[in-house]
Motif scaffolding. Structure first.
Motif, PDB file in Angstrom:
ATOM      1  N   ILE A   3      -3.299  30.653 -14.777  1.00  0.00           N
ATOM      2  CA  ILE A   3      -4.315  31.125 -15.217  1.00  0.00           C
ATOM      3  C   ILE A   3      -5.148  30.562 -16.185  1.00  0.00           C
ATOM      4  N   PRO A   4      -6.438  30.113 -15.717  1.00  0.00           N
ATOM      5  CA  PRO A   4      -7.318  29.350 -16.595  1.00  0.00           C
ATOM      6  C   PRO A   4      -7.509  29.969 -18.069  1.00  0.00           C
ATOM      7  N   SER A  89      -7.116  36.662   0.584  1.00  0.00           N
ATOM      8  CA  SER A  89      -5.886  36.027   0.265  1.00  0.00           C
ATOM      9  C   SER A  89      -5.353  34.983   1.114  1.00  0.00           C
ATOM     10  N   GLY A  90      -5.610  35.100   2.240  1.00  0.00           N
ATOM     11  CA  GLY A  90      -5.155  33.957   3.293  1.00  0.00           C
ATOM     12  C   GLY A  90      -6.475  33.560   3.874  1.00  0.00           C
ATOM     13  N   PRO A  91      -5.960  32.807   5.073  1.00  0.00           N
ATOM     14  CA  PRO A  91      -7.061  31.931   5.683  1.00  0.00           C
ATOM     15  C   PRO A  91      -8.172  32.742   6.321  1.00  0.00           C
ATOM     16  N   LYS A 126      -7.339  33.761  -8.960  1.00  0.00           N
ATOM     17  CA  LYS A 126      -7.895  34.977  -8.701  1.00  0.00           C
ATOM     18  C   LYS A 126      -7.131  36.027  -7.989  1.00  0.00           C
ATOM     19  N   ILE A 127      -6.318  35.352  -6.954  1.00  0.00           N
ATOM     20  CA  ILE A 127      -5.503  36.377  -6.125  1.00  0.00           C
ATOM     21  C   ILE A 127      -4.524  37.115  -7.226  1.00  0.00           C
ATOM     22  N   ASP A 128      -3.935  36.223  -8.123  1.00  0.00           N
ATOM     23  CA  ASP A 128      -2.988  36.573  -9.130  1.00  0.00           C
ATOM     24  C   ASP A 128      -3.691  37.935  -9.864  1.00  0.00           C
ATOM     25  N   GLN A 223     -15.318  37.421 -11.589  1.00  0.00           N
ATOM     26  CA  GLN A 223     -16.491  37.895 -10.374  1.00  0.00           C
ATOM     27  C   GLN A 223     -17.898  37.692 -10.915  1.00  0.00           C
ATOM     28  N   ASN A 224     -18.886  37.793 -10.444  1.00  0.00           N
ATOM     29  CA  ASN A 224     -20.273  37.730 -11.015  1.00  0.00           C
ATOM     30  C   ASN A 224     -21.265  38.500 -10.222  1.00  0.00           C
ATOM     31  N   ILE A 225     -22.286  38.490 -11.153  1.00  0.00           N
ATOM     32  CA  ILE A 225     -23.524  39.100 -10.312  1.00  0.00           C
ATOM     33  C   ILE A 225     -24.679  37.963 -10.379  1.00  0.00           C
TER      34      ILE A 225
END
Ligand code: FE2
Length: 321
Positions: A3-4, A89-91, A126-128, A223-225
């Motif tokens: 986690i950053p 989360s996957g391809p 982000k998945i986590d 996330q973002n706007i």
């Protein structure tokens, strides 16, 4: 799990903690769910399952992890004046047969109403975060996380969720992007800084970013706007987005008061929530605004309805769409 380090909004500023849903009408005369259920492969929220047989007159909610796409019906379909970003989360391979364009890492799918969805494989962190947010969706929580770097605590800020049975699919909303008129971008970002205390920045390719849920050291947002200036901007059709404000009731109150001071608190007659005072906003734990204004002159720069919710919002209230 990596986690950053996150720089959440400046101390004392509520910030936006979650992009919770987008709301786009599908046309009453030709309602179709198959794009969402078969091409995007989104599970439908069972709280609205009783509306499936009468879709075309009643709203359906499609789940994207901790977020949703709300699909009411109206005389005409609606779309954001730009793309909606989704994370997988996957391809992205399963989505390619339905895409209108693709790169090695992302693809674009287009709804029957012309809404473009940009799919990309989520970065691992982000998945986590989004998975934790999702799995905490149905429990009662302490709504003010003390440690904003902890995904479990982050997840505790939100209401409810039905865990996805599907793995490798879409796990969350990545962003919403809207085209805005020339020379408005810095003023629009200033509006979000002023109302929410949001972290905002412009990218090298001139996109304006409003950070949701914090910004990593390398400038990535959870996330973002997104706003992008464009010579041609389509007329506003009434679509909306819903966001949660961080810092509980105190943060929500602060944001409401700032919005009230700027004269943007707005009641949409279409919906049952009619919050034009702080008292009413605290009753339904949400309020709306539509006008994004120049905070210095009061000029309306752009129209985009925001449903602004407190983290203590009772979002099992089915009368709020
Ligand atoms: Fe909504």
């Amino acid at each position: 799990m990596s986690i950053p380090t996150q720089t959440i909004t400046p101390p004392g500023s509520p910030g936006i903690s979650l992009l919770e849903h987008v709301n786009i009408n599908v046309p009453t005369d030709s309602p179709s769910l198959s794009f969402y259920t078969e091409k995007l492969n989104l599970p439908l929220d069972t709280r609205k399952s009783f509306n499936i047989p009468v879709f075309g007159s009643k709203t359906i909610w499609a789940n994207c992890g901790a977020s949703q796409i709300h699909l009411p019906t109206g005389p005409t379909g609606q779309k954001f004046r730009g793309r909606i970003g989704l994370l997988t989360s996957g391809p992205i391979t399963p989505y390619l047969p339905h895409s209108i364009s693709s790169t090695d890492t992302s693809c674009i799918l287009q709804s029957p109403e012309g809404q473009e969805f940009h799919l990309r494989k989520s970065p691992e962190y982000k998945i986590d975060l989004l998975t934790y947010r999702g799995t905490m969706w149905s429990s009662n929580q302490n709504l003010t996380p003390e440690d904003t770097t902890d995904p479990v605590n982050l997840s505790k800020e939100y209401g409810k969720y039905e865990p996805e049975s599907d793995s490798g699919g879409i796990i969350g909303l990545d962003y919403v992007q809207s085209s805005v008129p020339p020379s408005t971008l810095p003023k629009i970002l200033k509006f979000y800084e002023n109302i929410f205390g949001s972290t905002t920045f412009q990218t090298e390719d001139n996109k304006g970013i409003v950070a949701i849920g914090g910004v990593t050291e390398n400038g990535e947002c959870i996330q973002n706007i997104v706003f992008e200036e464009n010579e041609k901007v389509e007329e506003y059709d009434g679509h909306h987005l819903a966001i949660y404000v961080a810092s509980g009731v105190s943060g929500f109150t602060e944001v409401f008061n700032r919005a009230k001071d700027l004269g943007v608190v707005w009641v949409n007659p279409r919906f049952s929530d009619k919050a034009d005072t702080l008292e009413k906003a605290l009753e339904c734990m949400q309020f709306r605004f539509k006008d994004i204004k120049d905070v210095d002159t009061g000029e309306v720069l752009y129209e985009l309805e925001h449903e602004v919710r407190c983290s203590e919002h009772k979002d099992n209230r089915s009368d709020l769409d």
